[in-house]
Design an enzyme around this catalytic site. Structure first.
Site, PDB file in Angstrom:
ATOM      1  N   GLY A  20      19.347  64.981  77.135  1.00 13.85           N
ATOM      2  CA  GLY A  20      20.134  64.444  78.244  1.00 13.85           C
ATOM      3  C   GLY A  20      21.614  64.385  77.878  1.00 13.85           C
ATOM      4  O   GLY A  20      22.487  64.695  78.686  1.00 13.85           O
ATOM      5  N   ARG A  24      24.386  65.335  71.996  1.00 10.59           N
ATOM      6  CA  ARG A  24      23.180  65.687  71.233  1.00 10.59           C
ATOM      7  C   ARG A  24      22.969  67.199  71.237  1.00 10.59           C
ATOM      8  O   ARG A  24      22.455  67.758  70.267  1.00 10.59           O
ATOM      9  CB  ARG A  24      21.967  64.965  71.791  1.00 10.59           C
ATOM     10  CG  ARG A  24      22.081  63.481  71.542  1.00 10.59           C
ATOM     11  CD  ARG A  24      20.751  62.822  71.464  1.00 10.59           C
ATOM     12  NE  ARG A  24      20.864  61.635  70.652  1.00 10.59           N
ATOM     13  CZ  ARG A  24      19.968  60.665  70.631  1.00 10.59           C
ATOM     14  NH1 ARG A  24      18.893  60.760  71.379  1.00 10.59           N
ATOM     15  NH2 ARG A  24      20.125  59.639  69.843  1.00 10.59           N
ATOM     16  N   ARG A  87      12.546  69.731  76.998  1.00  9.78           N
ATOM     17  CA  ARG A  87      13.359  68.512  77.066  1.00  9.78           C
ATOM     18  C   ARG A  87      13.189  67.743  75.766  1.00  9.78           C
ATOM     19  O   ARG A  87      12.062  67.570  75.277  1.00  9.78           O
ATOM     20  CB  ARG A  87      12.916  67.661  78.262  1.00  9.78           C
ATOM     21  CG  ARG A  87      13.416  66.243  78.223  1.00  9.78           C
ATOM     22  CD  ARG A  87      13.379  65.540  79.557  1.00  9.78           C
ATOM     23  NE  ARG A  87      13.327  64.096  79.419  1.00  9.78           N
ATOM     24  CZ  ARG A  87      14.300  63.334  78.906  1.00  9.78           C
ATOM     25  NH1 ARG A  87      15.422  63.879  78.485  1.00  9.78           N
ATOM     26  NH2 ARG A  87      14.154  62.027  78.809  1.00  9.78           N
ATOM     27  N   GLY A  89      14.093  64.202  74.481  1.00  6.15           N
ATOM     28  CA  GLY A  89      14.657  62.953  74.997  1.00  6.15           C
ATOM     29  C   GLY A  89      14.042  61.713  74.389  1.00  6.15           C
ATOM     30  O   GLY A  89      13.342  61.760  73.383  1.00  6.15           O
ATOM     31  N   THR A  90      14.348  60.594  75.024  1.00  2.69           N
ATOM     32  CA  THR A  90      13.765  59.327  74.599  1.00  2.69           C
ATOM     33  C   THR A  90      13.003  58.721  75.781  1.00  2.69           C
ATOM     34  O   THR A  90      13.199  59.129  76.934  1.00  2.69           O
ATOM     35  CB  THR A  90      14.840  58.314  74.146  1.00  2.69           C
ATOM     36  OG1 THR A  90      15.749  58.103  75.220  1.00  2.69           O
ATOM     37  CG2 THR A  90      15.569  58.804  72.925  1.00  2.69           C
ATOM     38  N   ASP A 204      12.347  52.449  72.821  1.00  2.00           N
ATOM     39  CA  ASP A 204      12.204  51.020  73.110  1.00  2.00           C
ATOM     40  C   ASP A 204      10.819  50.777  73.688  1.00  2.00           C
ATOM     41  O   ASP A 204      10.138  51.717  74.087  1.00  2.00           O
ATOM     42  CB  ASP A 204      13.290  50.548  74.093  1.00  2.00           C
ATOM     43  CG  ASP A 204      13.348  51.390  75.346  1.00  2.00           C
ATOM     44  OD1 ASP A 204      14.074  52.405  75.348  1.00  2.00           O
ATOM     45  OD2 ASP A 204      12.636  51.074  76.311  1.00  2.00           O
TER      46      ASP A 204
HETATM   47  N1  HPA Z   1      13.366  53.430  81.242  1.00  2.00           N
HETATM   48  C1  HPA Z   1      13.759  54.615  81.668  1.00  2.00           C
HETATM   49  N2  HPA Z   1      14.158  55.562  80.854  1.00  2.00           N
HETATM   50  C2  HPA Z   1      14.166  55.307  79.545  1.00  2.00           C
HETATM   51  C3  HPA Z   1      13.771  54.093  79.042  1.00  2.00           C
HETATM   52  C4  HPA Z   1      13.344  53.106  79.940  1.00  2.00           C
HETATM   53  O1  HPA Z   1      12.985  52.005  79.534  1.00  2.00           O
HETATM   54  N3  HPA Z   1      13.903  54.134  77.690  1.00  2.00           N
HETATM   55  C5  HPA Z   1      14.376  55.355  77.393  1.00  2.00           C
HETATM   56  N4  HPA Z   1      14.526  56.069  78.511  1.00  2.00           N
END
Ligand code: HPA
Length: 235
Positions: A20, A24, A87, A89-90, A204
């Site tokens: 995203g 990065r 993708r 991402g996180t 998270d």
């Molecule tokens: N919500 C939406 N997108 C995200 C989150 C989240 O808690 N953590 C990382 N990307």
């Protein structure tokens, strides 16, 4: 050249990694690609093409959320004939046993977005990963000793939800994580007969409230970038 990408025809590889964050993309290009050449600066959405272990690979940021992601992926598919999109991402974890720093391979993506309702005139489409890419990423990730999970995710249109408990509905249905792009990526890849996979580090947890600090995020990002590049070039 397309509306949001200034690259000339041929400047983007068949295979592209899509974080995203454009910084990065720069990080991957500078740390992992040989002879990277920048092909996009429009809106600072940096994109690069180079080689990884002798294979031509591109990497480009897409911004956050499906509308931004969709613009770049549409143009990559329509104007640059990209065939494989990963993708990088996180996501947030929705399950107690999906821990911060785990890596999720998103087999399919539900969404609370209306974009596919509009596209399919009120009917539901099932945005799913490319099985070939999924199988390669699973095999390579296991070989590399990563803590991997494969399962469904939810692509959300909002990061800050009005209802802080809304994620629990998806959790009840076994959804592993929440992010904001994969459903659109998988839908567009299907439309253009391309191959797509979302590889997501858990940054998270909605369950425990835990999150990673920036040092840890860099470390886990490196592991995910390497898995993505190895998957991109695997036969
Ligand atoms: N919500 C939406 N997108 C995200 C989150 C989240 O808690 N953590 C990382 N990307």
């Amino acid at each position: 050249m397309s509306i949001h990408i200034e690259a000339p025809a041929g400047a983007i590889a068949d295979t592209i990694l899509l974080p995203g964050d454009p910084l990065r993309a720069k990080f991957i290009a500078e740390n992992y690609l040989d002879k990277p050449e920048q092909f996009n600066r429009v809106r600072n959405m940096f994109g690069y093409t180079g080689t990884y272990k002798g294979r031509r690979v591109s990497v480009m940021g897409t911004g956050m959320g499906m509308p931004s992601h969709s613009i770049y992926v549409n143009e990559l598919l329509r104007e640059y004939q990209v065939k494989t999109l990963i993708r990088v991402g996180t996501c947030g974890s929705l399950q107690a046993d999906v821990k911060v720093r785990d890596v999720i391979l998103a087999t399919a993506a539900s969404t609370n977005s209306n974009v596919n309702r509009i596209r399919f005139a009120g009917m539901d489409f099932a945005p799913a990963a490319d099985f070939g890419l999924l199988e390669k990423a699973w095999r390579i990730g296991r070989e590399r000793g990563l803590k991997l999970r494969a399962g469904t995710i939810i692509s959300s249109d909002s990061f800050y939800s009005e209802d802080p408990e809304a994620w629990k509905l998806w959790a009840k249905f076994g959804v592993l994580g929440i992010e904001m792009e994969a459903a659109e990526l998988y839908t567009l890849a299907a439309k253009f007969q391309a191959h797509a996979l979302a590889i997501l580090t858990v940054s998270d947890s909605m369950v425990s409230g835990e999150s990673t600090d920036s040092d840890e995020r860099e470390k886990t990002f490196r592991a995910m970038a390497e898995l993505s590049l190895e998957t991109a070039i695997a036969d």
